[in-house]
Design a protein around this motif. Structure first.
Motif, PDB file in Angstrom:
ATOM      1  N   ASN A  25       0.820  -1.212   0.000  1.00  0.00           N
ATOM      2  CA  ASN A  25       0.000   0.000   0.000  1.00  0.00           C
ATOM      3  C   ASN A  25       0.855   1.264   0.000  1.00  0.00           C
ATOM      4  O   ASN A  25       0.502   2.264  -0.637  1.00  0.00           O
ATOM      5  CB  ASN A  25      -0.934  -0.009   1.206  1.00  0.00           C
ATOM      6  N   ILE A  26       1.983   1.242   0.709  1.00  0.00           N
ATOM      7  CA  ILE A  26       2.877   2.404   0.709  1.00  0.00           C
ATOM      8  C   ILE A  26       3.488   2.599  -0.671  1.00  0.00           C
ATOM      9  O   ILE A  26       3.581   3.727  -1.173  1.00  0.00           O
ATOM     10  CB  ILE A  26       3.983   2.228   1.775  1.00  0.00           C
ATOM     11  N   ILE A  27       3.906   1.507  -1.298  1.00  0.00           N
ATOM     12  CA  ILE A  27       4.478   1.612  -2.644  1.00  0.00           C
ATOM     13  C   ILE A  27       3.463   2.187  -3.622  1.00  0.00           C
ATOM     14  O   ILE A  27       3.790   3.051  -4.456  1.00  0.00           O
ATOM     15  CB  ILE A  27       4.974   0.235  -3.113  1.00  0.00           C
ATOM     16  N   SER A  54       6.554  11.282   0.109  1.00  0.00           N
ATOM     17  CA  SER A  54       5.198  10.804  -0.176  1.00  0.00           C
ATOM     18  C   SER A  54       4.854   9.594   0.681  1.00  0.00           C
ATOM     19  O   SER A  54       3.703   9.426   1.108  1.00  0.00           O
ATOM     20  CB  SER A  54       5.042  10.484  -1.669  1.00  0.00           C
ATOM     21  N   ALA A  55       5.850   8.761   0.978  1.00  0.00           N
ATOM     22  CA  ALA A  55       5.603   7.631   1.880  1.00  0.00           C
ATOM     23  C   ALA A  55       5.238   8.129   3.270  1.00  0.00           C
ATOM     24  O   ALA A  55       4.257   7.666   3.873  1.00  0.00           O
ATOM     25  CB  ALA A  55       6.844   6.738   1.946  1.00  0.00           C
ATOM     26  N   LEU A  56       6.013   9.077   3.784  1.00  0.00           N
ATOM     27  CA  LEU A  56       5.741   9.597   5.124  1.00  0.00           C
ATOM     28  C   LEU A  56       4.390  10.296   5.187  1.00  0.00           C
ATOM     29  O   LEU A  56       3.636  10.119   6.150  1.00  0.00           O
ATOM     30  CB  LEU A  56       6.855  10.561   5.542  1.00  0.00           C
ATOM     31  N   PHE A  57       4.078  11.098   4.177  1.00  0.00           N
ATOM     32  CA  PHE A  57       2.795  11.801   4.168  1.00  0.00           C
ATOM     33  C   PHE A  57       1.637  10.800   4.150  1.00  0.00           C
ATOM     34  O   PHE A  57       0.655  10.953   4.884  1.00  0.00           O
ATOM     35  CB  PHE A  57       2.694  12.736   2.967  1.00  0.00           C
ATOM     36  N   ASN A  75      -2.749   7.901   7.267  1.00  0.00           N
ATOM     37  CA  ASN A  75      -3.392   6.578   7.243  1.00  0.00           C
ATOM     38  C   ASN A  75      -3.960   6.228   5.881  1.00  0.00           C
ATOM     39  O   ASN A  75      -4.913   5.439   5.771  1.00  0.00           O
ATOM     40  CB  ASN A  75      -4.483   6.469   8.313  1.00  0.00           C
ATOM     41  N   ASP A  76      -3.376   6.817   4.817  1.00  0.00           N
ATOM     42  CA  ASP A  76      -3.825   6.490   3.468  1.00  0.00           C
ATOM     43  C   ASP A  76      -3.428   5.076   3.068  1.00  0.00           C
ATOM     44  O   ASP A  76      -3.896   4.563   2.050  1.00  0.00           O
ATOM     45  CB  ASP A  76      -3.219   7.470   2.455  1.00  0.00           C
ATOM     46  N   ILE A  77      -2.570   4.448   3.849  1.00  0.00           N
ATOM     47  CA  ILE A  77      -2.035   3.139   3.470  1.00  0.00           C
ATOM     48  C   ILE A  77      -2.901   1.987   3.961  1.00  0.00           C
ATOM     49  O   ILE A  77      -2.541   0.830   3.804  1.00  0.00           O
ATOM     50  CB  ILE A  77      -0.607   2.967   4.010  1.00  0.00           C
TER      51      ILE A  77
END
Length: 384
Positions: A196-198, A263-266, A271-273
């Motif tokens: 999901n992060i990728i 973008s990964a940290l944001f 909780n977009d992941i």
């Protein structure tokens, strides 16, 4: 969030190019402000310090390491760009400090970095040493993992310029992988979080390098550190910094990696992941090794009285010389190049190699020659 503004403003100007060693990062580490805790967490085979940088007070713990392979420095440069940003008074940086605790090893393999080699001083690939833990650097990486108990791991690497993003002539400027945790390459909750992060990073990167993001092969190998950590229940992401057109120093790629970190940290902070992005992840085209640095098409040769047209290719070798990396182009393939692409492609439309009969390109020879009367190739490139 304006990624262009952040990356331009917070590029660490004291790091540039491909050759990054302890002596390059130590002056920067000394100047980091009190938000950062810098420590020596171990020593290399040759007793060089392995540094760690800790930042933030948040509950989400991320473990990041770069230059496990000493000659893969792009992600290290981007780490210091991230440090530059996090040390600022930017409101977002302040929020990230409260959300995350980052533990970063900028150069895990300082001996390999100094020698500009993939392996360490004992000629061991540290990314095949996750089971045996035979090397001091491998032991440091694992002991910090066990002590820090991260929620996520970012495994930071460079990849060769040979890769395209799928079946295209687009270079894989950035590639990712959510490593497998078993032979079946199953997707469990742990791997799903990495996936999901990728997917979130890829969505952002498409605005900057459309169709130039790849997905690395997910064959399972427990000797690889990403597969090991994934199997131990920690979502792990492989970052691979690749080629961008005319960017052999990988400064544009560095920017794309920095954007990937941000973008990964944001996404994680918002909780977009949590949404299942498996389809989006597997729609990222897999890396395809179909590039050479140079392809020379339709070159005429006359051998034993017979005339024919050939296509041949060259790659750059990266050579350490006087504390800098020199790119030396060498002929690597003659014929058999159907379906391959060149980062530089020259079509000579039937002009004669070296303008002489009985002359032929030679494998592993320097890519400097003449085609026809006026086309002079010097170190791979056509001189105008």
């Amino acid at each position: 969030m304006n990624f262009n503004t952040i990356t331009e403003k917070h590029k660490e100007q004291n790091l540039f190019g491909r050759y990054i060693t302890n002596k390059h990062i130590e002056p920067i580490l000394e100047k980091l402000n009190s938000d950062f805790a810098v420590s020596v967490i171990g020593k290399s085979v040759k007793e060089k310090p392995i540094y760690a940088v800790k930042f933030g007070t948040g509950k989400i713990k991320i473990y990041m390491w770069s230059q496990m392979h000493g000659n893969e420095s792009t992600t290290t440069k981007a780490l210091f760009d991230l440090f530059h940003f996090l040390s600022s008074k930017d409101k977002t940086a302040t929020e990230l400090k409260k959300t995350f605790t980052l533990l970063c090893i900028p150069i895990l393999n300082p001996d390999g970095a100094e020698a500009y080699t993939r392996v360490n001083a004992n000629d061991i690939d540290l990314n095949r040493d996750s089971v045996n833990l035979s090397q001091p650097e491998s032991k440091v990486l694992r002991s910090v993992f066990d002590e820090f108990k991260p929620d996520f791991c970012f495994n930071l690497h460079d990849q060769r310029s040979i890769f395209a993003a799928g079946n295209t002539d687009n270079p894989a400027t950035v590639s990712f992988l959510a490593p497998s945790y078993n032979e079946a390459r199953s997707v469990n909750e742990v791997r799903q979080r990495a996936i999901n992060i990728i997917a979130a990073m890829n969505l952002v990167l498409q605005d900057f390098i459309p169709n130039q993001v790849g997905r690395f092969d997910d064959s399972f190998n427990i000797n690889c550190i990403g597969d090991m950590f994934q199997s131990l229940g920690v979502p792990t992401i492989l970052f691979e910094a690749g080629h961008f057109k005319n960017d052999y120093e990988r400064e544009t790629t560095r920017k794309m990696i920095f954007i990937s970190y941000l973008s990964a940290l944001f996404s994680m902070s918002k909780n977009d992941i949590l949404v299942n992005k498996t389809i989006d992840y597997f729609n990222i085209p897999q890396n395809n090794p179909v590039f050479y640095d140079f392809i020379y098409k339709n070159v005429k040769v006359i051998l034993d009285g017979f005339e024919k047209s050939i296509t041949f290719a060259a790659h750059y070798n990266e050579i350490l010389l006087d504390d800098a990396i020199v790119f030396k182009a060498t002929i690597r393939q003659i014929e058999g190049l159907e379906g391959y692409f060149g980062h530089y492609t020259y079509d000579f439309q039937g002009q004669l190699f070296e303008n002489q009969k009985d002359k032929m390109p030679e494998m592993d020879s320097e890519a400097s020659f003449i085609i026809g009367m006026h086309n002079k190739i010097v170190n791979g490139l056509l001189k105008k």
